[in-house]
Structure formats: C-alpha cells, structure tokens
Design an enzyme around this catalytic site. Structure first.
Site, PDB file in Angstrom:
ATOM      1  N   VAL A  97       0.841  -1.183   0.000  1.00  0.00           N
ATOM      2  CA  VAL A  97       0.000   0.000   0.000  1.00  0.00           C
ATOM      3  C   VAL A  97       0.881   1.238   0.000  1.00  0.00           C
ATOM      4  O   VAL A  97       1.856   1.309   0.736  1.00  0.00           O
ATOM      5  CB  VAL A  97      -0.902   0.015   1.252  1.00  0.00           C
ATOM      6  CG1 VAL A  97      -1.792   1.230   1.242  1.00  0.00           C
ATOM      7  CG2 VAL A  97      -1.725  -1.241   1.304  1.00  0.00           C
ATOM      8  N   CYS A  98       0.547   2.205  -0.831  1.00  0.00           N
ATOM      9  CA  CYS A  98       1.343   3.436  -0.892  1.00  0.00           C
ATOM     10  C   CYS A  98       0.495   4.588  -0.394  1.00  0.00           C
ATOM     11  O   CYS A  98      -0.210   5.224  -1.168  1.00  0.00           O
ATOM     12  CB  CYS A  98       1.803   3.682  -2.322  1.00  0.00           C
ATOM     13  SG  CYS A  98       2.754   5.180  -2.505  1.00  0.00           S
TER      14      CYS A  98
END
Ligand code: ZN
Ligand code: ZN
Lengths: 616, 167
Positions: free
Chosen positions: B88-89
């Site tokens: 996840v960014c």
C-alpha cells in the site's frame, strides 16, 4: 566466498557419522590392545606414565587389585594410542563426534527445532569463523608444526562451539522477544545456557592466563585472551538485553504504571558500553594481528585490513549516534521543562508514543506531554512534535547562527555525508585504511553537504527557515531552497526580498493538527456495516461459531489461545456478514444457484483458509 | 526495544478488539510473532469496492511506534495506490525521513501518535478516494481517470473474489 561451495558437499547424517566413528574407534582400540599385549612393546616404552602408575600403586596398598590392573591397562592403552599416528586421528575424530552430539542434545534440550533463519545464520557464522581462524592460524601465526596446528584447532573448536551457541541464544532471544506469551520455562532454559557459556568462557580466559604465565609468549596470550573476552562480553550483552526485555514486558497487557524514566538511560548505557567494548576489543585484536603478521602485503593482512575498516566504521557510527543522543538529551533538558503535577493532572491522556500512563513527563513548547525516554527516542530520529508536528529546532538557543540541518539521524546511508572529511584509502590501495576527520565549522559543513541533500533534508531546512519567517508559504521556501541548497542563502534572499513576499497568507497544512486524517475518514463510513438483522431467513449459520456475534467484539481474553480463536471467529463472522449483505444487495444472485453458498459451511471453508494461508 | 513495541502493540490490539471500528478487524495471526498482523478491511459503502472484505498483512518493525509498519494486501487488488504485489502506498505509512514520491508534506506522514486503527481508516478512505497522483499502479490510475466504468467493473469482480462468490 568459496565457503559456499564447501557447504554443498554431501555430509553424512549424524547417526551414520556417529556409528562410523565408534566403529573406527573400536578398531583402533583393538589394534592398540594387540600392540600392548606384545611384551616387546612394554620394554621398548619404559615410559614415565607406567612408572608413575606403578609408584601410585605402591603407596595405595589397599586398592582393589582388579580395578588397579584395569586402570593400568587403560593407561597403557591410551599411551599407546597417543603414540600411534593412526590412533590419534581416530581419537580426535571421536572427540569431534562427541562434541557434535553434545551440541545436538543442547539444541534439543534448549532450542527444540531450529527455525530456518537461525539455521542459516548459524551456517554463515560457522563458515565465517572457520575462514577467519584459518587465516589467523596460517596467515598470522604462520604455524609450521602439526602438533601446534592440532592444539590451535582444539582451542578454536571450543571457542567456536561456544560462539555458535551464543549466537544461537541471541537469535532465539530476539525471536522470543517478538511474542508476549512465551512460557517462562523457555526463558529459564535460555538464560541457563547463556550462564553456562559465560562460565565456560571465563574458565577459558583463566586457562589463557595460566598458559600465558607458564607456556606461551605474551602475543599468543593476548590473541587467546581477546577471543575469550569477546565471547564473554557478547554473552553478557545478550544477557543484559534479556534482563531489560523481561523487565519491559513484565505484565504486558495490564496497565501497571512503570518507572520508565529510570530504565531508559540505564538500558541505553548498558547497550552502549557493551557494544563499544565489543568493537574496541575486536579492533585492538585485529590491529594486533596486523602488527604481528609482519608481512604487510599478504592475503592475510588484506583480509584483516578489510575487517579493521569495517570495525572502524562501526565504532565511528556508534559514536556519532551517541553524540546525537547526548545532543538531544541536553537539548531536551535545556528547552523542555518537566511538566508540573498540575499539568499532569490536567492532561489525563496517556503518553501518545507508548500509550502508557505518565507519572512524569516533559512538556514541549506546543504544550504536548510525553515520557522523557519516549520523547528522547523520537527526537533522535525526527525533530518535530509527534502529535502536532510543530518543528522543534535543535539549535533553539543560538538561532541567529546558521541553523543546523537536523540530519543527525543515524541511518547508515547518510552517516558520512556532511560531518566528516572522509578519506577512503581503499580506493587507492586496497589495504590502505580509511579515516575520517570531523569538520566542526558550521559554514563549511553547510557547503560540504550541499550535494547530499535529499528531499527530506530540504523539507527539514524549509522547516527551519519557516520558523524564522512563519508567514512565508512552505512551497515558496522549498522552491528557493531547491535552487540555493543552503539555509543561509535562502534567508538572505528573503531578507533582501529577492523572494516573492506572500500576498495572501497561505495556511499550511503543517500547522493543522494531525487529526485531519481522522476527520476525513470518519465520514466515509456513514452506515454501520455489520448489523445483526433479526430476519431469521438471512441469519448466518450460528452453529458454526457457537457464540453470539456480539460476544466476539467486546472481550479481550487473557489467554493468547483464546484471543487467537476469537479473532478467527470474528473474521469468519465478518466474511459471512459481508456475503449475506452482498446477496441482499444483488438479489439476482440470491435467486440463482449460488444462494446455497451462504449457509454452506463447505464454501466458508473455501474462503477462510485462503486468507490465513496467504501468510505463510 | 522490542519490549516497549510489544506493550504498545498489545495495547492497540486490546483497543481494536474492545472497540473495533466499523468494518475493520485486525490482530496478530499467531501470537508467537506479535509483529505480524492480519487485517480485514470492508470496502467502504457507496464506492466500487463496497461489500468486499479485503485481507492485508501488517509487519511491524522492532522499534514500532517510532517507525511505521509495512502493509500489504494479500488478495488481488486493482487500485491506483496499491502496487501489483499488494503493498500500500499512502503517506501515513512513510517515515518522516523518506519521501519516495517527493510531494508529501510531513504532516501526513508517520509519527508515533498514529496507530493501526488510523492506518486502516486511512486505507478505507484511500479505497474510497484514490489519489491518482501517486503512481503505485499506473494502469489503475489511468483507468480511474479515463474509464471509470471499467474500473468499477474490475473492482466489483475483486469484491466477489474476496467473498468467494463465483463470478
Ligand atoms: Zn511514553
Ligand atoms: Zn505538539
């Protein structure tokens, strides 16, 4: 490393090795017995051993004759085997076999099954040890005679065995420290083993001292002693960390108030002292080796130089880190007062870093309170208030001087950037050591670091500038900093109004408390997702969970097994609810053949294991 | 180090169990390793991920909460801010020092006052409102901008997959 190749050699199983060793040993004992029986042998070897035994029997007249003759016989046998070159090798082999068996049983007793990473670590450490000791024996000491080699081998075998065990203890301790529910028994066993290693290494140190007095040169003594000290200090280090950890986790889960502030510096200084001692002893040991092996351009000195270089960097890094620690500490003491009792009473919250109650606390300029040690460890890596992100200048007292870039962070990638003049000798001649000199002048520091600025450093610099000119928008400052790469020049630009003054005051998001994340996310979920409908037609198969869904959320069990089970059930329940809701929303699915899936446990099993399996 | 991290994680686990936020479950899979958690996140209502239950794992560093955990979806995901491997960014998961994209202000980034709950709530809001400036998944970002209908179709397919419903 060529050692990797050795690693792939087919190694016989322990059982096979043991039986082969025993077989060879019995053969050689039989052989020796045959020789001893030969009366000619005794005449040829009127050695002192037999004479001494004879003497002893004279004095001890009342001894049982059988056992005496058996004892004499055994001694003769042994004396014979020591003299026969073939037999001596079988004896040595047997000794190693016994050692491996001992190691194996310790492993079974204390560690149980080794984890993959532990095994890998152990293997690496083993070959590393063999490699360096090989270099030491043949490169540094230049041992020529077989019996000397054998003695050194024996010494290093004992040392290596203990080192490997110590390493294993360290790995296992680190693993155990990841779990709150380790049974006390495994701690006791591990600590027991560590104590045993410590005792044995002190014993070996004593042996060194004895040998140093009577047999060997001072150099040899220093070599041997250094290794023992290293082993001992490493073991003590693990034990101390263990003790601190046990103290930390004592009663994890309850909310017992703790005396954190006393613990913090103590733990830090034990850590620092042990690490520096290990590094310093190792460093001196290697310098000694380098000076001793007077052939300066040999392979061995090359290897030692590389090791020295690494150790030097480690020491340097540790000292830089410690300096940062001291700077943060004195900064905190000078600028952030301890919170008064009224302030503590007023602020009923726990410490936002560790979530525990505050008996004492430090107060930041923004009014936020934290534990002393919690704040300390955060400020070592960042210079802003954890709660409101207020930038805290580490040079608040003399801000008119060039504000310093807060890049003291001990990350290895950045450690050589700006604070040191760095001479990397190995770039010219590989055995030339590297050294670094600290540059203390503030202005020069700014210039040297000019090329090394990363975005985060720019960000930090912008923060510094903004403290002086709070109404300048951050992006304007950042833009200028990108060009100038120096706080001073940007400040001059602003003072000389070369930078556009802001026409309208732009509110920086920075100034807002971090609660924004919460407020934005809160409205995303307007409707509760999991609702227990009373419609029996849509009810989930309760027989499978056995508990009321409402029970699942509201309990935090003391037993880890139960917690795991409840968590698993909550997950299953959530999945079932989601599926039911999905069918409610998409009625066409409900009418089709898949409607059965909702209540079918088979299908549930298809789904949940996939979730848990994906973790392995 | 790990000792204080353990105490904090235990406190967070307790809080997440006693007062779970709607549509979110999180906890250690196996308490022998308290530094690896699994979270289930329900897709936010009124979005194309509505109704899905998305599993993700969280790996905590030994110096948590000084450093942020790592988060990775373990199911198939198609989203502008989620890499192909599930990582996840979002800015809350980035340490104050590092800034891979070079645009985040440090106010949104990790600090010890953040928590698992706040991370997961941020992820829920990320699912609802992708940030198509961050190019974790360029294809998804492009599709989100240009072909919203197709994006929603793919998302619904993923939702069904996570629920184990045949497509
Ligand atoms: Zn605290
Ligand atoms: Zn604050």
């Amino acid at each position: 490393m060529p050692m990797v190749f050795l690693d792939r050699l087919p190694v016989p199983s322990l059982r096979a090795y043991t039986s082969i060793s025993i077989a060879i040993l019995s053969c050689s004992i039989y052989y020796a017995a045959q020789i001893v029986k030969d009366p000619g042998w005794r005449n040829n070897h009127p050695n002192s051993l037999v004479a001494a035994v004879g003497n002893a029997t004279d004095n001890n007249a009342s001894a049982i004759v059988d056992s005496r003759t058996l004892g004499v016989h055994m001694r003769e046998l042994f004396a014979c085997m020591v003299q026969e070159p073939g037999c001596i090798w079988t004896l040595i082999n047997m000794a190693y076999c016994v050692l491996i068996l001992v190691g194996k049983s310790i492993q079974k007793l204390v560690f149980g099954e080794l984890r993959v990473s532990e095994r890998q670590h152990l293997k690496d450490k083993f070959w590393n040890f063999v490699f360096y000791k090989f270099i030491f024996v043949f490169g540094v000491l230049n041992v020529q005679y077989m019996d000397e080699v054998v003695l050194w081998c024996a010494w290093f075998t004992a040392l290596g065995f203990l080192s490997l065990l110590s390493q294993l203890c360290k790995d296992r301790f680190e693993y155990l420290s990841f779990s709150p529910t380790t049974p006390g028994w495994s701690h006791v066993r591990l600590l027991g083993l560590l104590t045993a290693i410590l005792a044995l290494s002190s014993f070996m140190l004593l042996m060194c001292v004895a040998a140093g007095f009577f047999f060997v040169s001072f150099n040899t003594f220093a070599f041997m002693a250094a290794e023992c000290i290293l082993l001992g200090v490493r073991t003590i280090h693990v034990m101390l960390r263990y003790a601190i950890h046990l103290y930390d986790t004592r009663g994890a889960g309850n909310t017992s108030p703790r005396s954190w502030d006393k613990r913090g510096p103590l733990a830090y200084y034990t850590e620092l002292t042990s690490e520096l001692t290990i590094l310093a002893v190792d460093f001196l040991h290697h310098v000694h080796m380098l000076l001793w092996s007077n052939i300066f351009l040999s392979m061995a000195s090359l290897v030692i130089c590389m090791q020295l270089r690494y150790l030097f960097h480690e020491i340097q890094r540790r000292i830089t880190k410690h300096r940062n620690y001291l700077a943060v500490l004195s900064h905190m003491e000078q600028n952030y007062p301890m919170a008064s009792q009224e302030e503590l009473a007023e602020n009923s919250d726990n410490c936002a870093i560790c979530w525990e109650k505050m008996e004492t606390a430090r107060k930041l300029p923004c009014g936020h309170l934290f534990h002393n040690s919690c704040l300390q460890s955060w400020l070592e890596q960042d210079t802003s208030c954890p709660t409101c992100r207020l930038a805290l200048s580490m040079q608040a007292n003399h801000r008119e001087n060039a504000p310093e870039i807060p890049s003291e962070s001990p990350t290895p990638a950045r450690r050589n950037d700006n604070h040191f003049f760095h001479f990397d000798g190995s770039r010219y001649v590989s055995w030339l050591p590297s050294f670094s000199v600290e540059v203390t002048h503030n202005r020069i520091r700014g210039d040297i670091s000019a090329l090394a600025h990363t975005n985060s450093q720019l960000d930090a610099m912008a923060r510094q500038v903004q403290q002086l000119f709070p109404y300048y928008p951050r992006n304007v400052i950042l833009e200028d900093l990108r060009g100038t790469r120096s706080i001073e020049i940007t400040i001059e630009n602003i003072l000389d109004s070369r930078l556009l003054p802001p026409h309208h005051v732009i509110e920086e998001p920075e100034a807002e408390p971090a609660t924004t994340t919460q407020t934005t996310t809160a409205h995303i979920l307007p409707i509760p997702l999991v609702q227990d409908t009373l419609d029996p037609r849509l009810d989930i198969p309760a027989a499978d969970s056995g508990e009321e869904p409402s029970n699942l959320g509201g309990r935090f069990s003391k037993s880890s097994m139960e917690r795991e089970r409840i968590l698993q059930r909550r997950k299953e329940h959530m999945l079932l609810t989601a599926r039911r809701k999905y069918f409610e929303r998409h009625p066409h699915h409900n009418e089709s053949d898949t409607s059965l899936d909702v209540s079918s446990p088979v299908n549930l099993n298809n789904v949940t294991p996939r979730i848990s399996l994906s973790h392995n | 180090m790990a000792g204080s991290a353990l105490r904090r994680l235990m406190a967070e686990y307790k809080q997440l169990t006693l007062n779970p936020p709607e549509g979110i479950i999180a906890g250690p899979i196996n308490e022998e390793n308290f530094f690896e958690w699994e979270a289930l996140i329900t897709g936010p209502e009124g979005t194309c991920f509505e109704g899905g239950v998305f599993p993700a794992k969280l790996i905590f560093p030994p110096d948590y909460p000084l450093s942020p955990p790592k988060m990775q979806f373990t199911c198939e995901m198609f989203h502008p801010n989620i890499y192909a491997d599930g990582r996840v960014c979002i800015s809350i998961l980035h340490a104050p020092g590092d800034d891979p994209m070079g645009y985040e202000s440090s106010a949104e980034r990790w600090s010890p006052v953040q928590s698992v709950e706040k991370i997961l709530l941020s992820v829920v809001s990320m699912l609802a409102e992708p940030n198509d400036e961050s190019g974790a998944n360029v294809d998804a970002a492009k599709m989100w901008r240009e072909d919203r209908l197709e994006f929603e179709r793919i998302a619904q397919k993923l939702v069904k997959k996570t629920l184990g419903i045949p497509i």
